[in-house]
Scaffold this motif. Structure first.
Motif, mmCIF file in Angstrom:
data_model
loop_
_atom_site.group_PDB
_atom_site.id
_atom_site.type_symbol
_atom_site.label_atom_id
_atom_site.label_comp_id
_atom_site.label_asym_id
_atom_site.label_seq_id
_atom_site.Cartn_x
_atom_site.Cartn_y
_atom_site.Cartn_z
ATOM 1 N N MET A 208 45.902 -60.600 -9.264
ATOM 2 C CA MET A 208 45.712 -59.165 -9.094
ATOM 3 C C MET A 208 46.578 -58.631 -7.964
ATOM 4 O O MET A 208 47.123 -57.530 -8.044
ATOM 5 N N GLN A 209 46.728 -59.414 -6.904
ATOM 6 C CA GLN A 209 47.537 -58.982 -5.771
ATOM 7 C C GLN A 209 49.008 -58.840 -6.137
ATOM 8 O O GLN A 209 49.735 -58.050 -5.540
ATOM 9 N N THR A 210 49.445 -59.608 -7.125
ATOM 10 C CA THR A 210 50.847 -59.537 -7.549
ATOM 11 C C THR A 210 51.033 -58.636 -8.763
ATOM 12 O O THR A 210 52.121 -58.569 -9.326
ATOM 13 N N GLY A 211 49.960 -57.963 -9.167
ATOM 14 C CA GLY A 211 50.066 -57.024 -10.281
ATOM 15 C C GLY A 211 49.935 -57.649 -11.647
ATOM 16 O O GLY A 211 50.174 -56.991 -12.661
ATOM 17 N N ASN A 212 49.561 -58.919 -11.704
ATOM 18 C CA ASN A 212 49.385 -59.594 -12.990
ATOM 19 C C ASN A 212 47.906 -59.844 -13.228
ATOM 20 O O ASN A 212 47.260 -60.558 -12.468
ATOM 21 N N GLY A 213 47.379 -59.235 -14.266
ATOM 22 C CA GLY A 213 45.960 -59.365 -14.553
ATOM 23 C C GLY A 213 45.610 -60.728 -15.115
ATOM 24 O O GLY A 213 46.445 -61.446 -15.643
ATOM 25 N N MET A 214 44.334 -61.099 -14.981
ATOM 26 C CA MET A 214 43.857 -62.361 -15.519
ATOM 27 C C MET A 214 42.823 -62.073 -16.585
ATOM 28 O O MET A 214 41.949 -61.227 -16.404
ATOM 29 N N SER A 215 42.910 -62.761 -17.706
ATOM 30 C CA SER A 215 42.033 -62.493 -18.834
ATOM 31 C C SER A 215 40.696 -63.206 -18.649
ATOM 32 O O SER A 215 40.605 -64.416 -18.834
ATOM 33 N N LEU A 216 39.677 -62.466 -18.273
ATOM 34 C CA LEU A 216 38.331 -63.006 -18.110
ATOM 35 C C LEU A 216 37.363 -62.176 -18.923
ATOM 36 O O LEU A 216 37.496 -60.958 -19.015
ATOM 37 N N SER A 217 36.375 -62.840 -19.507
ATOM 38 C CA SER A 217 35.338 -62.104 -20.218
ATOM 39 C C SER A 217 34.461 -61.378 -19.212
ATOM 40 O O SER A 217 34.507 -61.641 -18.001
ATOM 41 N N LEU A 218 33.633 -60.471 -19.711
ATOM 42 C CA LEU A 218 32.741 -59.729 -18.826
ATOM 43 C C LEU A 218 31.819 -60.668 -18.077
ATOM 44 O O LEU A 218 31.622 -60.528 -16.868
ATOM 45 N N GLN A 219 31.258 -61.667 -18.755
ATOM 46 C CA GLN A 219 30.363 -62.604 -18.090
ATOM 47 C C GLN A 219 31.102 -63.448 -17.057
ATOM 48 O O GLN A 219 30.565 -63.759 -15.994
ATOM 49 N N GLU A 220 32.339 -63.825 -17.355
ATOM 50 C CA GLU A 220 33.133 -64.593 -16.394
ATOM 51 C C GLU A 220 33.409 -63.768 -15.141
ATOM 52 O O GLU A 220 33.364 -64.285 -14.015
ATOM 53 N N LYS A 221 33.679 -62.481 -15.317
ATOM 54 C CA LYS A 221 33.910 -61.607 -14.170
ATOM 55 C C LYS A 221 32.645 -61.460 -13.330
ATOM 56 O O LYS A 221 32.680 -61.481 -12.097
ATOM 57 N N GLN A 222 31.511 -61.322 -14.018
ATOM 58 C CA GLN A 222 30.250 -61.208 -13.299
ATOM 59 C C GLN A 222 29.938 -62.487 -12.534
ATOM 60 O O GLN A 222 29.392 -62.444 -11.432
ATOM 61 N N ALA A 223 30.288 -63.625 -13.109
ATOM 62 C CA ALA A 223 30.054 -64.898 -12.440
ATOM 63 C C ALA A 223 30.943 -65.057 -11.217
ATOM 64 O O ALA A 223 30.517 -65.589 -10.188
ATOM 65 N N CYS A 224 32.193 -64.591 -11.312
ATOM 66 C CA CYS A 224 33.133 -64.699 -10.192
ATOM 67 C C CYS A 224 32.782 -63.760 -9.047
ATOM 68 O O CYS A 224 33.001 -64.085 -7.876
ATOM 69 N N ASP A 225 32.253 -62.593 -9.377
ATOM 70 C CA ASP A 225 31.945 -61.588 -8.356
ATOM 71 C C ASP A 225 30.603 -61.911 -7.706
ATOM 72 O O ASP A 225 29.604 -61.230 -7.900
ATOM 73 N N VAL A 226 30.586 -62.944 -6.870
ATOM 74 C CA VAL A 226 29.313 -63.466 -6.364
ATOM 75 C C VAL A 226 28.616 -62.508 -5.395
ATOM 76 O O VAL A 226 27.393 -62.513 -5.285
ATOM 77 N N ASN A 227 29.368 -61.688 -4.671
ATOM 78 C CA ASN A 227 28.712 -60.728 -3.771
ATOM 79 C C ASN A 227 28.473 -59.384 -4.442
ATOM 80 O O ASN A 227 28.003 -58.444 -3.817
ATOM 81 N N GLN A 228 28.820 -59.303 -5.721
ATOM 82 C CA GLN A 228 28.504 -58.158 -6.573
ATOM 83 C C GLN A 228 28.964 -56.819 -5.983
ATOM 84 O O GLN A 228 28.244 -55.829 -6.021
ATOM 85 N N ASP A 229 30.206 -56.833 -5.487
ATOM 86 C CA ASP A 229 30.765 -55.581 -4.963
ATOM 87 C C ASP A 229 31.756 -54.950 -5.934
ATOM 88 O O ASP A 229 32.430 -53.981 -5.607
ATOM 89 N N GLY A 230 31.851 -55.526 -7.147
ATOM 90 C CA GLY A 230 32.747 -54.972 -8.150
ATOM 91 C C GLY A 230 34.180 -55.423 -8.030
ATOM 92 O O GLY A 230 35.046 -54.974 -8.769
ATOM 93 N N VAL A 231 34.451 -56.339 -7.084
ATOM 94 C CA VAL A 231 35.813 -56.823 -6.842
ATOM 95 C C VAL A 231 35.790 -58.347 -6.794
ATOM 96 O O VAL A 231 34.901 -58.940 -6.184
ATOM 97 N N ILE A 232 36.750 -58.972 -7.434
ATOM 98 C CA ILE A 232 36.899 -60.423 -7.350
ATOM 99 C C ILE A 232 38.002 -60.710 -6.339
ATOM 100 O O ILE A 232 39.160 -60.328 -6.543
ATOM 101 N N ASP A 233 37.652 -61.345 -5.234
ATOM 102 C CA ASP A 233 38.629 -61.558 -4.174
ATOM 103 C C ASP A 233 38.386 -62.882 -3.456
ATOM 104 O O ASP A 233 37.577 -63.720 -3.902
#
Length: 258
Positions: A208-233
């Motif tokens: 994301m920092q380099t402008g290239n998106g990563m293909s994740l399902s909605l559930q995968e994104k929710q799993a990655c966003d552990v602090n639930q701030d709407g951002v995966i970082d």
């Protein structure tokens, strides 16, 4: 170039149209880069994909992939249907002009409106209509996108766009889109939280920092966003690693709340 449109009215108050377009296409787009963040109606789109692939598999057809660009375009069409429920857009152009920036050789559109927001109900109604079912089960189809819009009067407008085309940047098939609950931190959905999950979150952040998106399902994104701030970082990746380290040493692991 051939064109065939079918108009049909289904039972249960669901109004359905289907359209199909075949022929050589001159349009070409720069491949769409999928954001790491959820696009509009991603959950509904992934459910539509699963339903379509189940039916296609039962009929010996190749499975479709979800292309987020098509989902965005389907959402545009869903909002347009409030003004004009037809395969002709409000500006008078054909519905397939929404695909002007997409490279494809075949396309079909299914539309519907009703007063419920269940993708399963809409999909089943489409299956009971020959024209819509033919689009879903077309052997030329390779990708799908779904759109949904709820108008102020409560009506729900649905659009399903199917295309036959090349591989697209950002296309994906959800790893687990069966509606089961996701586990925070378990990015790969294998039932454990470990360094692999942290790597997925960190890779997503770096891309994301380099402008290239990563293909994740909605559930995968929710799993990655552990602090639930709407951002995966990097914070999410760090928390996943911390959880894994604590668990590995026999301590009681936990995720910090926002």
């Amino acid at each position: 170039m051939t064109r065939n449109k079918l108009i049909s009215i289904a039972v249960s108050g669901l109004i359905l149209f289907s359209g199909i377009f075949c022929g050589g296409i001159d349009y070409f787009m720069t491949d769409y880069e999928l954001s790491a963040y959820a696009y509009e109606n991603q959950g509904e789109s992934e459910r539509m994909l699963r339903l379509a692939n189940e039916k296609r598999r039962a009929n010996g057809l190749q499975k479709l992939k979800l292309y987020p660009k098509l989902c965005q375009l389907a959402n545009i069409r869903a909002k347009e249907l409030v003004q004009k429920f037809d395969h002709t857009r409000p500006n008078g152009s054909d519905c397939f002009t929404v695909l002007n920036d997409v490279s494809y050789y075949w396309a079909g559109e299914n539309i519907a409106y009703n007063y419920h927001s269940s993708p399963d109900k809409v999909f089943n109604q489409w299956l009971n209509s020959e024209g819509h079912r033919n689009n879903i089960l077309n052997s030329n189809a390779t990708h799908i996108g779904a759109g949904f819009y709820k108008a102020s009067d409560g009506r729900c407008y649905w659009v399903q766009i199917l295309v036959g085309g090349p591989s697209y940047s950002g296309e994906y098939t959800p790893a687990y889109n069966d509606g089961s609950a996701y586990s925070i931190g378990d990015a790969d959905g294998n039932g454990t939280v470990d360094a692999v999950d942290a790597s997925i979150a960190l890779t997503c952040y770096a891309q994301m920092q380099t402008g290239n998106g990563m293909s994740l399902s909605l559930q995968e994104k929710q799993a990655c966003d552990v602090n639930q701030d709407g951002v995966i970082d990097s914070i999410d990746a760090s928390q996943i690693l911390g959880y894994y380290a604590m668990n590995s040493t026999g301590k009681c692991p936990y995720f910090s709340e926002r």
